[in-house]
Design a protein around this motif. Structure first.
Motif, short mmCIF file in Angstrom:
data_model
loop_
_atom_site.label_atom_id
_atom_site.label_comp_id
_atom_site.label_asym_id
_atom_site.label_seq_id
_atom_site.Cartn_x
_atom_site.Cartn_y
_atom_site.Cartn_z
N VAL A 13 0.78 -1.22 0.01
CA VAL A 13 -0.03 -0.01 -0.14
C VAL A 13 0.88 1.15 -0.13
O VAL A 13 1.77 1.54 0.62
CB VAL A 13 -0.98 0.01 1.17
CG1 VAL A 13 -1.77 1.35 1.40
CG2 VAL A 13 -2.02 -1.18 1.23
N GLY A 14 0.45 2.09 -0.85
CA GLY A 14 1.45 3.27 -0.95
C GLY A 14 2.26 3.35 -2.38
O GLY A 14 2.50 4.49 -2.66
N ASP A 15 2.47 2.22 -2.83
CA ASP A 15 3.08 2.05 -4.06
C ASP A 15 2.15 2.48 -5.45
O ASP A 15 1.02 2.44 -5.35
CB ASP A 15 3.61 0.37 -4.31
CG ASP A 15 4.49 0.15 -3.32
OD1 ASP A 15 5.31 1.04 -2.79
OD2 ASP A 15 4.93 -0.84 -3.19
N THR A 16 2.87 2.51 -6.52
CA THR A 16 2.02 2.80 -7.63
C THR A 16 2.34 1.52 -8.78
O THR A 16 3.36 0.95 -8.54
CB THR A 16 2.61 4.07 -8.35
OG1 THR A 16 2.81 5.20 -7.49
CG2 THR A 16 2.11 4.36 -9.58
N LEU A 17 1.13 1.39 -9.18
CA LEU A 17 0.85 0.21 -9.99
C LEU A 17 1.13 0.50 -11.42
O LEU A 17 0.45 1.58 -12.34
CB LEU A 17 -0.42 -0.52 -9.81
CG LEU A 17 -0.49 -1.21 -8.64
CD1 LEU A 17 -2.00 -1.72 -8.44
CD2 LEU A 17 0.49 -2.59 -8.33
N ASP A 18 1.71 -0.33 -12.51
CA ASP A 18 1.65 -0.14 -14.02
C ASP A 18 0.33 -1.06 -14.17
O ASP A 18 0.34 -2.30 -14.18
CB ASP A 18 2.84 -0.97 -14.38
CG ASP A 18 2.75 -0.74 -16.01
OD1 ASP A 18 2.34 0.03 -16.63
OD2 ASP A 18 3.38 -1.82 -16.64
N VAL A 19 -0.62 -0.43 -14.70
CA VAL A 19 -1.84 -1.13 -15.09
C VAL A 19 -2.12 -1.14 -16.59
O VAL A 19 -1.99 -0.22 -17.34
CB VAL A 19 -3.04 -0.37 -14.64
CG1 VAL A 19 -4.47 -1.22 -14.89
CG2 VAL A 19 -3.13 -0.41 -12.90
N ARG A 20 -2.26 -2.44 -17.15
CA ARG A 20 -2.41 -2.69 -18.82
C ARG A 20 -3.85 -3.11 -18.72
O ARG A 20 -4.03 -4.34 -18.53
CB ARG A 20 -1.24 -3.56 -19.26
CG ARG A 20 0.00 -2.73 -19.02
CD ARG A 20 1.06 -3.82 -19.56
NE ARG A 20 2.54 -3.04 -19.43
CZ ARG A 20 3.42 -2.51 -20.08
NH1 ARG A 20 3.04 -2.83 -21.53
NH2 ARG A 20 4.58 -2.22 -19.78
N LEU A 21 -4.59 -2.58 -19.72
CA LEU A 21 -5.77 -2.84 -20.08
C LEU A 21 -5.74 -2.86 -21.49
O LEU A 21 -6.11 -2.00 -22.49
CB LEU A 21 -6.71 -1.88 -19.71
CG LEU A 21 -6.78 -1.26 -18.30
CD1 LEU A 21 -7.71 -0.10 -18.04
CD2 LEU A 21 -7.01 -2.37 -17.32
N GLY A 22 -5.71 -3.99 -22.27
CA GLY A 22 -5.25 -4.13 -23.60
C GLY A 22 -3.95 -3.28 -24.20
O GLY A 22 -2.94 -3.60 -23.78
N ARG A 23 -4.21 -2.38 -24.96
CA ARG A 23 -3.22 -1.62 -25.22
C ARG A 23 -3.07 -0.31 -24.59
O ARG A 23 -2.01 0.16 -24.93
CB ARG A 23 -3.56 -1.16 -26.99
CG ARG A 23 -3.62 -2.43 -27.82
CD ARG A 23 -3.85 -1.80 -29.24
NE ARG A 23 -3.78 -2.90 -30.22
CZ ARG A 23 -4.03 -2.82 -31.30
NH1 ARG A 23 -4.39 -1.53 -32.05
NH2 ARG A 23 -3.95 -3.82 -32.29
N ARG A 24 -3.85 -0.21 -23.69
CA ARG A 24 -3.61 1.05 -22.79
C ARG A 24 -2.72 0.61 -21.76
O ARG A 24 -2.81 -0.43 -21.06
CB ARG A 24 -5.03 1.60 -22.15
CG ARG A 24 -5.86 2.13 -23.36
CD ARG A 24 -7.25 2.77 -22.95
NE ARG A 24 -8.04 1.52 -22.29
CZ ARG A 24 -8.98 1.81 -21.63
NH1 ARG A 24 -9.46 2.92 -21.29
NH2 ARG A 24 -9.82 0.76 -21.26
N GLN A 25 -1.96 1.86 -21.29
CA GLN A 25 -1.06 1.47 -19.91
C GLN A 25 -1.27 2.67 -19.07
O GLN A 25 -1.24 3.87 -19.44
CB GLN A 25 0.45 1.41 -20.51
CG GLN A 25 1.30 1.18 -19.41
CD GLN A 25 2.61 0.90 -19.90
OE1 GLN A 25 3.20 1.00 -21.09
NE2 GLN A 25 3.82 0.64 -18.79
N LEU A 26 -1.63 2.54 -18.00
CA LEU A 26 -1.87 3.52 -16.89
C LEU A 26 -1.15 3.36 -15.65
O LEU A 26 -0.80 2.29 -14.99
CB LEU A 26 -3.37 3.39 -16.50
CG LEU A 26 -4.40 3.75 -17.43
CD1 LEU A 26 -5.73 3.19 -16.89
CD2 LEU A 26 -4.65 4.99 -17.95
#
Length: 284
Positions: free
Chosen positions: A219-232
């Motif tokens: 908790v407190g970290d940042t995630l690399d989130v991939r939704l198909g071709r999108r990256q957040l």
């Protein structure tokens, strides 16, 4: 000579009769009298029953959402008889079943709706097809099994009738099961799917909090989130309010699964994440 009447009254006080519990999960909504009709059928047969309305706002015909809500809620409910009626095949060839699992009896269509809850209860110990019309409401409508079949069967079983009386035993391996949501850890990331979307637009993933811990995410970290071709890039926090209104956040929900939400918003709508959508998470 002891006063038998006094002793009997004391025993009654010390050992109260516990009313049977019957729960209901449906996609019937609250705008019509369908739920009330099911209550009425049950209470005419077992007036002392305690009825718990688990949920009646499952999206129409969404067996997967119903299965998820049932499985995640059932462990918090008293043992009893549990009706689930999300049944797009009502009136067709699908079976009605009563399944014993973990000291509970689950009643509903054999369309996979009960399968995750049965697993959450430790697996089935017996299953019977519901065919004995002695238990049914008369006349029986082919389009309302919740009222005419599931409700009276549940009431009779709560009142002491035997499970075997509802119909022939079914091989447990013949029960219809929904594919279980899965997650896959590999190469520093974990991939899963959207299990369900709640009324707030929060998207629950098949990825457990422990999956992220195994990747070193806290908790407190940042995630690399991939939704198909999108990256957040998305913050991983304890709750919605840890980010500003309108911002995206990932957190571990009350079922111990990772969810993606928008504080005061709808993540499923913003991100276009319906049930079944694939999501990959990794530490950033």
């Amino acid at each position: 000579m002891p006063n038998v009447g006094v002793h009997r009254r004391l025993r009654d006080v010390q050992s109260p009769v516990v009313a049977p519990v019957i729960t209901l999960l449906t996609d019937y909504g609250l705008e019509d009298g369908y739920v009330a009709a099911c209550h009425g059928v049950i209470l005419k047969i077992v007036p002392e029953a305690r009825i718990i309305d688990l949920c009646h706002l499952i999206p129409s015909g969404d067996v997967r959402r119903g299965a998820a809500v049932l499985a995640q809620t059932l462990p918090y409910l008293p043992e009893g008889v549990h009706i689930a009626a999300v049944d797009p095949g009502a009136g067709g060839a699908r079976r009605a079943v009563a399944v014993e699992a973990g000291g509970r009896i689950l009643i509903g269509p054999d369309n996979g709706l009960l399968s995750w809850a049965i697993h959450a209860c430790g697996g089935p110990s017996a299953a019977h097809e519901i065919v004995n019309d002695e238990f049914f409401l008369r006349p029986t409508s082919p389009t309302f099994p919740g009222r005419d079949v599931f409700a009276p069967v549940a009431a009779h079983l709560s009142g002491g009738r035997k499970l075997a009386e509802v119909g022939p035993e079914l091989p447990i391996n013949r029960l219809v099961s929904l594919p279980s949501p899965t997650s896959l850890l590999r190469e520093g990331s974990v991939e899963g799917e959207v299990v369900s979307v709640d009324r707030y637009g929060n998207t629950q993933l098949s990825i457990a909090e422990g999956d992220l811990r195994s990747l070193g995410v806290r908790v407190g970290d940042t995630l690399d989130v991939r939704l198909g071709r999108r990256q957040l890039a998305m913050p991983f926090r304890e709750t919605y309010s840890a980010v500003a209104p309108g911002e995206l956040v990932a957190f571990a929900d009350s079922a111990g699964l990772i969810a993606i939400a928008v504080n005061c918003g709808d993540a499923a709508q913003r991100l276009g994440l319906p049930p079944g959508a694939r999501v990959k998470l990794a530490p950033l």
